[in-house]
Scaffold this active site. Structure first.
Site, PDB file in Angstrom:
ATOM      1  CE  LYS A  52      -4.462  -1.767   1.202  1.00 38.14           C
ATOM      2  NZ  LYS A  52      -5.640  -1.746   2.073  1.00 38.14           N
ATOM      3  CG  LEU A  81      -2.569  -2.742  -2.813  1.00 41.36           C
ATOM      4  CD1 LEU A  81      -3.153  -3.283  -4.120  1.00 41.36           C
ATOM      5  CD2 LEU A  81      -2.178  -3.899  -1.893  1.00 41.36           C
ATOM      6  CB  THR A 132      -6.476  -0.472  -7.230  1.00 39.01           C
ATOM      7  OG1 THR A 132      -5.322  -1.143  -6.739  1.00 39.01           O
ATOM      8  CG2 THR A 132      -6.161   0.277  -8.503  1.00 39.01           C
ATOM      9  CB  CYS A 133      -6.487  -2.613  -2.910  1.00 35.36           C
ATOM     10  SG  CYS A 133      -6.783  -3.898  -1.723  1.00 35.36           S
ATOM     11  CE  LYS A 134      -9.561   4.633  -2.479  1.00 36.29           C
ATOM     12  NZ  LYS A 134      -8.572   4.320  -3.545  1.00 36.29           N
TER      13      LYS A 134
END
Ligand code: GRE
Ligand code: ZN
Length: 333
Positions: A242, A246, A249-251
């Site tokens: 993250k 990352l 797109t990926c919370k």
């Protein structure tokens, strides 16, 4: 336990006995018995179900199914044929059988339209797809984790039906480079779980669940190895990937997706210690459901194992029946 519900229970078109035999040659010790069992959606299957306390099955067309068909027109046409066939077979036994839609995954809008037809006209309970779709050139691999697939995922959400991501065998260059010299690892020993876990985690990191927060996806085989690695995946997503990007797109965390979007089943994995581990690692039994994986596994093994389990109060009913009733909104089964 009576009234168990199974969600991974495969059938074949009787006309396709040759293909079933080819697949059985890879995965079944007694190929003739396998072909007899997979081609039957009546007496043989219900006989086992009555003997071992299964009350309701959601059926699915066997792997590799449509996902191995490179020609898009042929793929959609066979998918429709399968859906029409199974509807005719089960329509008078709706208290015992439901079905997943069989889909060609060449085109998101076309897949969405066939899913809608199956749910609205036939009362099917969702879709089951065998991992990646082989593309029209026979080599390319279609994953469903890019934004162009959102039209399909939105349709699952709108119709309020789950999507079951099931394995298939490796093909093409992946087969040639990785598996050809290790063919005994193809299938349940390793390749199936690797394929599905790559695809599902691809959906996580490429934002499918962030863009479609109500989407519900089921994976079998006690989570295709992912629960075992959950701590490590979470650690690397949160602490390294993250900060490296990352988070665009990926919370949420991987554990959030396993709480809000992902379900697992016991299909083909009848280990008490592994099930107990999954209950602990996933924070309870609320999203774990019983399944057999018939006829690749037998009702006797699945059901005698499950019936003999000692779990905490309520967990057996939840896994064996209640969670599936809730997810699939089943009535009168
Ligand atoms: C399955 O469809 O789940 C399956 C196969 C072949 C071997 C094992 C298995 O298709 O579970
Ligand atoms: Zn299966």
């Amino acid at each position: 336990m009576l009234g168990k519900i199974t969600l991974e229970d495969h059938f074949n078109l009787p006309d396709f006995a040759e293909k079933a035999k080819w697949w059985a040659g890879l995965f079944a010790v007694d190929a003739d018995k396998h072909v007899r069992e997979i081609s039957d959606v009546g007496k043989i299957r219900l006989g086992y179900a009555d003997q071992y306390g299964v009350g309701y099955h959601i059926l699915s067309y066997t792997a590799p199914g449509i996902q191995d068909i490179a020609d898009p027109k042929q793929a959609i046409s066979l998918a429709r044929q399968v859906n029409d066939y199974i509807y005719e077979q089960i329509k008078d036994k709706s208290n015992r059988f439901g079905s997943f839609a069989t889909l060609s995954m060449h085109d998101p809008a076309e897949a969405a339209a066939e899913l809608r037809r199956c749910v609205e006209q036939y009362g099917f309970k969702g879709a089951l797809v065998n991992d990646i779709q082989i593309g029209p050139d026979g080599e390319s691999l279609i994953f469903y984790d890019k934004p162009e697939w959102d039209v399909f995922w939105q349709t699952c959400v709108e119709l309020d039906v789950p999507f079951y991501l099931h394995p298939k065998q490796p093909t093409g260059v992946v087969y040639d480079k990785l598996w050809a010299d290790r063919k005994w690892l193809i299938g349940p020993p390793l390749s199936f779980a690797q394929g599905v876990s790559l695809h599902l985690l691809g959906m996580v990191v490429n934002g499918v669940f962030d863009r479609n927060p109500k989407l519900q996806v089921v994976i079998g085989h006690l989570g295709e190895h992912i629960p075992f690695d959950l701590w490590r995946i979470n650690h690397w997503f949160e602490d390294v990937k993250k900060p490296l990007g990352l988070k665009e797109t990926c919370k949420k965390t991987i554990r959030d997706y396993f709480r809000e979007n992902i379900w697992i089943t016991t299909s083909g994995h009848f280990s008490t210690s592994t099930l107990k581990y999954c209950i602990e690692e996933l924070g309870g039994a609320d999203r774990i459901m019983f399944s057999t994986d018939y006829p690749f596994e037998c009702y006797k093994d699945a059901c005698t194992w499950f019936d003999g389990l000692k779990l905490d109060e309520g967990q057996k009913e939840a896994i064996g029946r209640d969670n599936a009733l809730r997810l699939f909104k089943l009535k009168n089964v």
